[in-house]
Design an enzyme around this catalytic site. Structure first.
Site, PDB file in Angstrom:
ATOM      1  NE  ARG A 125      -2.064   1.818   3.226  1.00  0.00           N
ATOM      2  CZ  ARG A 125      -1.902   1.342   4.730  1.00  0.00           C
ATOM      3  NH1 ARG A 125      -2.694   0.280   5.195  1.00  0.00           N
ATOM      4  NH2 ARG A 125      -1.185   2.053   5.673  1.00  0.00           N
ATOM      5  CG  ASN A 146       2.432   0.894   4.727  1.00  0.00           C
ATOM      6  OD1 ASN A 146       2.946   1.073   5.646  1.00  0.00           O
ATOM      7  ND2 ASN A 146       1.755   1.686   3.962  1.00  0.00           N
ATOM      8  CB  SER A 151      -4.093  -3.188   8.110  1.00  0.00           C
ATOM      9  OG  SER A 151      -3.916  -1.678   8.601  1.00  0.00           O
ATOM     10  CE  LYS A 305       8.785   4.851   7.128  1.00  0.00           C
ATOM     11  NZ  LYS A 305       8.393   3.608   7.286  1.00  0.00           N
ATOM     12  CE  LYS A 364       8.140   9.455   6.988  1.00  0.00           C
ATOM     13  NZ  LYS A 364       7.617   8.903   5.837  1.00  0.00           N
ATOM     14  CD  GLU A 368       6.529  -0.539   7.054  1.00  0.00           C
ATOM     15  OE1 GLU A 368       5.446   0.259   6.749  1.00  0.00           O
ATOM     16  OE2 GLU A 368       7.656  -0.310   6.322  1.00  0.00           O
ATOM     17  N   GLY A 369       3.491   0.472  10.839  1.00  0.00           N
ATOM     18  CA  GLY A 369       2.637   0.369  11.864  1.00  0.00           C
ATOM     19  C   GLY A 369       2.142   1.685  12.607  1.00  0.00           C
ATOM     20  NE  ARG A 450      -4.159   5.194   6.478  1.00  0.00           N
ATOM     21  CZ  ARG A 450      -2.912   4.896   6.565  1.00  0.00           C
ATOM     22  NH1 ARG A 450      -2.865   4.246   7.569  1.00  0.00           N
ATOM     23  NH2 ARG A 450      -2.196   5.286   5.505  1.00  0.00           N
TER      24      ARG A 450
END
Length: 474
Positions: A125, A146, A151, A305, A364, A368-369, A450
């Site tokens: 994604r 990702n 998700s 990253k 960064k 992830e997450g 989102r």
């Protein structure tokens, strides 16, 4: 970038009524999560957080994000096959970041043994924001890609119906009819089903590798049910099940609990806390097997990253995608400014610039997450502490994107209804399947919007900050 409901936002009675309808619609359509109190039980559930109204998204940027997704799929796949590039790019990171180093060790071990896997499945994604630069014209800028456990493809497949209902209740049926259909869960399942078919055993299963705490199970069930509808058996196992009951036969076929596994779909394994010693051993067993891993460990490393930062260097895309001039131009158009903090003059200079003007950047780590990035004063303090230490090479710096905020209501269980100034992030799901050297499937599989209140710098839906949304193209 205003959506056509400024009038509605001022009508408190209409908003209250619409919010009640919205919550019932979310429950009715299955936009659900388990509760924090009972994260592994489905007898008490609640709606996943979402916006009351769809958010405006510039249609040209939305189309651009879709148009570049197949290029990103090809790029991720090319990186995963280029060990020299991965080794060179991650050399400084693996000296200071134990998690990336451990992943890389498994990657090297599997390569030395010889890959047993011949079919490769990527579900990624690519996430973007709309940067209103100096002149205020919005531009599409990639935040990250990702490559593991991407998700909300399931729940976002259900969200547009909820927003359609809300708009109708507010007397905006024409606008409701303009919301785009969106079903990533079907697209993701198509990729998994193709990989299962190419594996070549009717009796083998698809294994969802899942977390110990499974609040977001309904998101996964959406994809799972698409597979059951194709008569593909699905099992759900954790790392510890693999450690205790997993084995390889002489042909490196993977068996868990006596069942042959054709595809391992990771919804776990992307952050250090997912691993202890036995989980690392389970991961190695999975990677050594013939089963199709989604992702295999090289593809997980392609999503770091540090790789993202390396891709922005002049000439890198051309080397990875030779002869694909147009694809390279489309990819590069989405890149934000990315900077290396490697030891040396270049890294010293960029660290000093960021300490002097921290609001220009985002710091960064290789994680992830959501919920990991550093901004403003916190960024400055961390960089000052590590500026002369090799530890800084476990981070990258990125230009801070400045989107145009819009007003909306964020609906969360047990939270009072109040209007917030919000910004949005658009994700495009990509799916590809490669057999040997042949790309068998390469497609964009749907989108995820989102939205979060502007006071929250970082964090996704699972991290409890952003909420699900639907794009309204303007």
């Amino acid at each position: 970038m205003a959506a056509p409901w400024e009038d509605v936002l001022r009508d408190e009675a209409a908003i209250r009524e619409a919010a009640a309808v919205a919550v019932d619609a979310a429950l009715l359509h299955g936009v659900l999560m388990r509760t924090e109190r009972e994260p592994n039980a489905s007898d008490v559930v609640n709606y996943a957080p979402f916006t009351l109204l769809p958010s405006a998204v510039p249609s040209a940027l939305f189309e651009q994000a879709y148009a570049v997704q197949q290029d990103f799929n090809l790029l991720v796949d090319a990186i995963s096959q280029n060990n020299e590039f991965l080794e060179h790019t991650l050399a400084s990171t693996i000296k200071v970041d134990d998690f990336t180093a451990q992943l890389f060790r498994i990657h090297m071990q599997v390569l030395e043994e010889g890959l047993a896997q011949s079919v490769f499945l990527g579900i990624n994604r690519s996430d973007y924001m709309f940067d209103c630069g100096v002149d205020g014209t919005p531009a599409l800028k990639q935040i990250e890609i990702n490559t593991i456990a991407a998700s909300f493809g399931g729940l976002t497949s259900r969200t547009a119906a909820v927003h359609g209902q809300v708009l109708k209740v507010l007397g905006k049926s024409k606008e409701a009819s303009r919301l785009l259909p969106n079903n990533p869960s079907k697209g993701l399942a198509l990729g998994i089903a193709k990989a299962w078919e190419l594996y070549g055993s009717q009796s083998a299963v698809v294994m969802f590798l899942v977390e110990e705490v499974q609040r977001n199970i309904f998101d996964q069930r959406c994809v799972e049910n698409e597979l059951w509808n194709r008569n593909i058996r699905v099992i759900r196992k954790r790392f510890r099940d693999v450690f205790e009951k997993g084995s390889l036969d002489d042909a490196k076929r993977l068996y868990v609990d006596g069942q042959e596994v054709a595809v391992v779909y990771y919804r776990e394994g992307y952050v250090p806390k997912n691993y202890d010693q036995q989980n690392w051993e389970a991961r190695l067993l999975l990677e050594r097997s013939r089963a199709v891993k989604c992702p295999d460990i090289a593809t997980q490393l392609a999503g770091t990253k540090k790789v993202q930062q390396e891709l922005s260097r002049p000439g890198t895309l051309e080397r990875l995608l030779p002869g694909r001039t147009e694809a390279v131009a489309r990819l590069r158009a989405t890149f934000a400014g990315l900077y290396s903090l490697d030891m040396g003059e270049e890294g010293d200079k960029i660290a000093a610039t960021a300490i002097a003007d921290p609001d220009r950047f985002v710091l960064k780590p290789q994680r992830e997450g959501g919920g990991n990035n550093l901004y403003g004063e916190e960024l400055r303090q961390v960089l000052e502490k590590i500026r002369d230490s090799p530890e800084r090479t476990s981070y990258i710096l990125m230009d801070k994107i400045k989107p145009q905020p819009a007003m909306n209501y964020l609906l969360r269980a047990h939270t009072p209804l109040q209007v917030s100034e919000c910004i949005s992030e658009l994700g495009i799901f990509g799916v590809y399947v490669r057999q040997g050297k042949e790309m068998v499937m390469n497609k964009a599989a749907g989108h995820l919007l989102r939205t979060k209140a502007i006071e929250h710098a970082d964090g996704g839906v699972a991290a409890g900050v952003a909420v699900l949304d639907t794009p309204y193209l303007v």
